[in-house]
Design a protein around this motif. Structure first.
Motif, mmCIF file in Angstrom:
data_model
loop_
_atom_site.group_PDB
_atom_site.id
_atom_site.type_symbol
_atom_site.label_atom_id
_atom_site.label_comp_id
_atom_site.label_asym_id
_atom_site.label_seq_id
_atom_site.Cartn_x
_atom_site.Cartn_y
_atom_site.Cartn_z
ATOM 1 N N LEU A 67 0.849 -1.194 0.000
ATOM 2 C CA LEU A 67 0.000 0.000 0.000
ATOM 3 C C LEU A 67 0.886 1.246 0.000
ATOM 4 O O LEU A 67 1.076 1.891 1.035
ATOM 5 C CB LEU A 67 -0.904 0.002 1.242
ATOM 6 C CG LEU A 67 -1.794 -1.221 1.462
ATOM 7 C CD1 LEU A 67 -2.422 -1.184 2.845
ATOM 8 C CD2 LEU A 67 -2.859 -1.299 0.389
ATOM 9 N N TRP A 73 -4.681 6.991 -4.322
ATOM 10 C CA TRP A 73 -5.843 6.820 -3.460
ATOM 11 C C TRP A 73 -6.881 7.920 -3.657
ATOM 12 O O TRP A 73 -6.546 9.091 -3.754
ATOM 13 C CB TRP A 73 -5.390 6.782 -1.988
ATOM 14 C CG TRP A 73 -4.264 5.815 -1.795
ATOM 15 C CD1 TRP A 73 -2.945 6.108 -1.622
ATOM 16 C CD2 TRP A 73 -4.352 4.397 -1.813
ATOM 17 N NE1 TRP A 73 -2.208 4.967 -1.515
ATOM 18 C CE2 TRP A 73 -3.048 3.887 -1.622
ATOM 19 C CE3 TRP A 73 -5.400 3.493 -1.955
ATOM 20 C CZ2 TRP A 73 -2.770 2.534 -1.583
ATOM 21 C CZ3 TRP A 73 -5.115 2.137 -1.910
ATOM 22 C CH2 TRP A 73 -3.823 1.670 -1.729
ATOM 23 N N GLN A 74 -8.143 7.539 -3.699
ATOM 24 C CA GLN A 74 -9.228 8.511 -3.838
ATOM 25 C C GLN A 74 -9.435 9.300 -2.554
ATOM 26 O O GLN A 74 -9.827 10.457 -2.588
ATOM 27 C CB GLN A 74 -10.522 7.805 -4.243
ATOM 28 C CG GLN A 74 -10.445 7.240 -5.651
ATOM 29 C CD GLN A 74 -11.739 6.597 -6.066
ATOM 30 O OE1 GLN A 74 -12.815 7.054 -5.713
ATOM 31 N NE2 GLN A 74 -11.628 5.520 -6.830
ATOM 32 N N HIS A 75 -9.184 8.667 -1.430
ATOM 33 C CA HIS A 75 -9.292 9.326 -0.129
ATOM 34 C C HIS A 75 -8.036 10.190 0.029
ATOM 35 O O HIS A 75 -6.942 9.664 0.187
ATOM 36 C CB HIS A 75 -9.350 8.254 0.964
ATOM 37 C CG HIS A 75 -9.605 8.820 2.326
ATOM 38 N ND1 HIS A 75 -10.823 8.726 2.939
ATOM 39 C CD2 HIS A 75 -8.808 9.497 3.186
ATOM 40 C CE1 HIS A 75 -10.772 9.295 4.126
ATOM 41 N NE2 HIS A 75 -9.542 9.773 4.295
ATOM 42 N N ARG A 76 -8.170 11.520 -0.019
ATOM 43 C CA ARG A 76 -6.992 12.374 -0.157
ATOM 44 C C ARG A 76 -6.740 13.373 0.968
ATOM 45 O O ARG A 76 -5.801 14.142 0.885
ATOM 46 C CB ARG A 76 -7.063 13.137 -1.471
ATOM 47 C CG ARG A 76 -6.969 12.223 -2.664
ATOM 48 C CD ARG A 76 -6.865 13.039 -3.945
ATOM 49 N NE ARG A 76 -6.934 12.178 -5.101
ATOM 50 C CZ ARG A 76 -5.879 11.625 -5.680
ATOM 51 N NH1 ARG A 76 -4.692 11.849 -5.212
ATOM 52 N NH2 ARG A 76 -6.029 10.854 -6.729
ATOM 53 N N GLY A 83 -4.589 8.093 2.054
ATOM 54 C CA GLY A 83 -5.665 7.176 1.667
ATOM 55 C C GLY A 83 -5.304 5.728 1.941
ATOM 56 O O GLY A 83 -6.162 4.925 2.304
ATOM 57 N N ARG A 84 -4.049 5.377 1.807
ATOM 58 C CA ARG A 84 -3.627 3.996 2.075
ATOM 59 C C ARG A 84 -3.844 3.617 3.529
ATOM 60 O O ARG A 84 -4.129 2.476 3.858
ATOM 61 C CB ARG A 84 -2.190 3.757 1.647
ATOM 62 C CG ARG A 84 -1.081 4.329 2.524
ATOM 63 C CD ARG A 84 -0.670 3.330 3.604
ATOM 64 N NE ARG A 84 0.367 3.865 4.461
ATOM 65 C CZ ARG A 84 1.531 3.306 4.631
ATOM 66 N NH1 ARG A 84 1.853 2.216 3.985
ATOM 67 N NH2 ARG A 84 2.401 3.839 5.453
ATOM 68 N N VAL A 87 -7.148 2.122 3.983
ATOM 69 C CA VAL A 87 -7.291 0.797 3.375
ATOM 70 C C VAL A 87 -6.630 -0.273 4.252
ATOM 71 O O VAL A 87 -7.075 -1.422 4.292
ATOM 72 C CB VAL A 87 -6.678 0.802 1.949
ATOM 73 C CG1 VAL A 87 -6.663 -0.580 1.343
ATOM 74 C CG2 VAL A 87 -7.449 1.773 1.060
#
Length: 134
Positions: A67, A73-76, A83-84, A87
C-alpha cells in the motif's frame, strides 16, 4: 464483561507498538475467558506477531510495498498518500480475540499483541481491552 480504554502515544511516523504487557496486566487474575483487543480508529490495526527481531520493521516495509503512500488513493485528506492508511485495516484488522487461561493470555512463544499505526497525522491512539469470562 470487563472493559478498559488505554491511550498509546504513537508519534508522527508509522509504528508497530507492542501492547502485550498492558493486555497481560488487564487480564491478570481474571481466570479463563476471552480477551478482545480493539482499536477504534479508521487507520490503525491490531496484529499478532514477533517483535524485537526486525519483524515489526518488516511489517511496515511490507505495508509500504503493498500500500504505497502515493497519489493513487481517492481518499486524499491528510498527509500525502494518507488514503492507504484507510485501506490498511482491511489487511490488518482493528481487532483481535485471544484465549485467556487462568488469567494469562495464551500466546505462543514469540507472539506479541501489537498496535499497527501507519498514520503519522494522529500521534495518540486508543485501545480497548474487553474481557469476557468463560
Amino acid at each position: 464483561m470487563r472493559t478498559e480504554l488505554i491511550t498509546i502515544r504513537t508519534g508522527g511516523q508509522p509504528v508497530v507498538v507492542d501492547i502485550t504487557d498492558q493486555a497481560a496486566r488487564f487480564v491478570t487474575g481474571q481466570g479463563d475467558g476471552l480477551l478482545n483487543v480493539f482499536v477504534p480508529h479508521a487507520t490503525a490495526g491490531i496484529a499478532i506477531l514477533e517483535t524485537g527481531a526486525g519483524s515489526d520493521d518488516d511489517l511496515l516495509t511490507a505495508l509500504d510495498d503493498l500500500l504505497p503512500t502515493d497519489n493513487r488513493w481517492q481518499h486524499r485528506h491528510g498527509s500525502p498518500g494518507h488514503g492507504r492508511d484507510h485501506v490498511m485495516p482491511a489487511f490488518i484488522p482493528p481487532h483481535a480475540t485471544l484465549p485467556v487461561l487462568d488469567g494469562r493470555i495464551a500466546l505462543g512463544t514469540w507472539q506479541s499483541i501489537c498496535l499497527v499505526d501507519p498514520n503519522g497525522d494522529n500521534p495518540e491512539r486508543q485501545v480497548r481491552f474487553s474481557f469476557l469470562p468463560g
